[in-house]
Design an enzyme around this catalytic site. Sequence first.
Site: not given
Ligand SMILES: [Zn+2]
Length: 1008
Positions: A389, A391, A424
């Site tokens: 993820m 972030n 990412e």
């Molecule tokens: Zn993605």
Amino acid sequence: MSLDDKRGKGLSFTPMGIEDNNMRNGRGLSDQWADSVVVRPRTTERHITVHKKLVLGFAISILTLIIVTAIAVLLSVSFEDCTVAESSSRAGNGTSTKPNQSRDGNFNHKDEDTQPWRHLRLPTSLRPRHYDLKLSVYMDNFTFSGEVNIEFECVNSTKFIVLHTDRLEVEKVVVYSDNKKPGVMRIHRQFHYPSNQVYVIALHREMKPLRTYKVNITFEAQIENELLGFFRSSYVLHGERRYLAVTQFSPTHARKAFPCFDEPIYKATFRISLKHEASYLSLSNMPVENSVTDNDDGWVTNYFSRTPRMSTYYLAWAVCNFTYREALTDSGVLIRLYARPNAIMSGSGDYALQITKRLLQFYEDYFKVKYSLPKLDLLAVPKHPYAAMENWGLSVFVEQKILLDPEISSFSYQMELTMVVVHEICHQWFGDLVTPVWWEDVWLKEGFAHFFEYVGTDFLFPKWNMEKQRFLTDVLHEVMLLDGLASSHPISQEVFEATDIDRVFDWIAYKKGAALIRMLANVMGQAVFQRGLNDYLMTHMYGNAARDDLWNKLSEAMQREGKDINIKEVMDRWTLQMGYPVVTISKNESLDHAVTITQEHFVYDMDAKIRDPELFNRSFQWHIPLTLAVGNSTHISPEAIIWVSNKTETHKVGQMDEETWLLGNINQMGYFRVNYDLHNWRLLIGQLMNNHAIISIGNRAGLIDDVFNLARAGFLPQNVPLQIISYLPQEKEFLPWHAASRALYQLDKLLDRTEDYSLFSDYVLKQVAPKYHKLGWPTTSPDGSFMQAAYQAEELQREVIMLACSFGNKNCHRQAVSLISDWISSNKNRIPPNVRDIVYCTGVSLMDEDVWEFIWMKFHSSTAISEKKVLLEALTCSDNSFLLTRLLNLSLSSDLVPDQDVIDVIINVGRNPHGRHLAWRCFREKWDILNARYGEALFMISKLISGVTEFLNTEAELSELKDFIHTSSGGGAVAAFARAVEIVEANVKWHRLYERQFYQWLRKSPNG
Ligand SMILES: [Zn+2]
């Protein structure tokens, strides 16, 4: 966000369908509403006269009904006010009153004014500006308490503050008026409205436009033992269990950690502080500005710098006792990789850290936009619902996607990990910096990040040739399987409810998004495309953008080049319509040197039920950028795009005669299939047999994928794909082999329980054997040198060994058995990492129970993440039902198998013909448990559903599936079940229509 992708690993190649799609979206629902107001046939004059009295009576009844309803509504409203007011601040456990509203979310303004919390989206009258969030984290009992101070601006006057909370215990709320009249505002009432996960604060007096206010909320909650919101996980270090707590807010779980305006459009700045025991460290999006130790309790409070404007779902923090290694980019960004101390010590994080450093530089150069934050932390956690993820400034990865032990990891493990990291890092621009306005365009960020996985990996390892080659099999071919179903959906899909939001993170968004972006980049030309992206990012940085914003910027970039293409007009056809076309090219009989080109919607099963006529329409048309090679011409100009917009078109092309073949979609740049008449297919097969190098590698792979799928859907006779693969013994390149093995895998799963199966497997083995004997087995362990070299040679060898072993080549079996025996007797694993999965799986399936026990033991003792995964997968290869059942039970009922791997165990058992019925039965028996455990992470449950059902292919299995759906609660997975039914129906139909024809040809085949 990276979903867990299996890229053609093990004997399990790559599965047909992994992700979810929908039928249950907003447009479908609004149709139902439209139906109820359908225009009735007109009443005639005579009817009116005859029934005048009746009409009058009817009118009176209607009037009475309206009055009664009005009273009832008033009563129910005030009644509900009482009850909710009473239950206020009992967050999360109130009973939900079903909102009495149209589900299309189009609330009228009156309702929004009086009861804005009933709206599925937040009311637009308030805009958050800044959050001050203070959290105290208690790792001893897994709770946290917090205080948030939100500064917001009033856009339209309102008495209500409606913001998201879920599972939070709200303790105290204070609202402050704006600076002009400072003071506390009186709260009339406050309550939680669980069905929309909102908390409502009703004030005595209205807030006024253009003024800013503040709300201060204190709250408490659990650090949950699941994978969403602020959750905990653990690992063992020196025999001692250690805990960590980390967040996963995308898409709608920030509200589980603090009250907030939890929609991507409500960007704000955040200042966070975290207080915890001194033995832990804490991380957040921004660097620590100040750290204070409390003299009384010795606890530490970290104060993090203020973030730039960002969406709530990109906020993140973590409390753990990890250690790190760091690197600094030339432009001064500090990158740290945090992981378990033993992983950091052994250097497992070094690879990801080094490529991240190079990638930040790459993206800064490519986009011509600097990385926005002073630091970037990469956090490797043992448990996470997704692969990773993004972030902002604190990207979280599950360990398997970021930790690498070069001496024992296979190439495919390294490639997969590399691509997750590339993905990412791309999001730091496409996602964090410029965020889609709403979830319907989630493909804008996911499609880009997925496309850049290939572009970015090519930058790191140019010889891997990812974008020109691997993209075809792993993205294009993969998603065309899914998008060829009648139960597919447009890539931009309307989203209203929370359950819809999880649904949009599917392969259509990721892979079709990437395929469309690649097609567009090629139509525009790389340099112009890049300039358009730069303009898009510069214009919308720190804000939100929708697809039209992108189309506008790309059109402008084209116009500056003097090319007048309306990108929006072209791309709307591809993004708002589901599916894709099959283009049929044939020589025009009446006009010399001309071709006739037709387009139609490609669907595997033309009888598949049309579930949503508005979405699924056989008269769909696309603006297709077609490139065409005419005959043995080696010079093909990609510039010469033929735009095909009509159902049928005629175009003049170069010199042709009877023996000139036509080949469309050069290098498979376009998102569509190409078909020809049988004569042209024969010419193409002839060319492949005589001198395949005339046709590009990408097109050879493309021809194989198209021909298998066209036959599967009944566009071509079943022998054509079998004939085409008879050129494979001469094929030296990896990609066409890879395309073939993927297509053969699909067929294999369809046929592996049929009587005549050996006719098929013998035919395949015959094509594979010469190459298998020529390439042999790898002898030494790679030393990581493939990182610099072309990987294709090793991957080809691996692919051929995999085909040979799984289709039953005796020599391959003997090799695998002897390698395993050597390992057991010497207790030294000398099996080359790149073929370990094949060897383990073959060994387990052929050898006795002791080997299974040996692998099971190694699975427990191994500490290397990549090795553990391969060992676990091998355990599913046994043909012993007892062992498979034991494995399924152990996975489900103990913590021996990590949560995120349980689903893979069930799916892999289902891929094994001996385990198919076990996995299918286990799935049905344990559905309630599985759905409760994974249901909220819809991606995982959808993957499970398609994994255990996609190879069912008998009438009996189809009715079992339908019965099961009928009697169980589908939860959020209704769409995945709808697709499962369509796939199994198509499988059954294939057997009914084509199985005989297929085997007949094999019986007569001279090559068979
Ligand atoms: Zn993605």
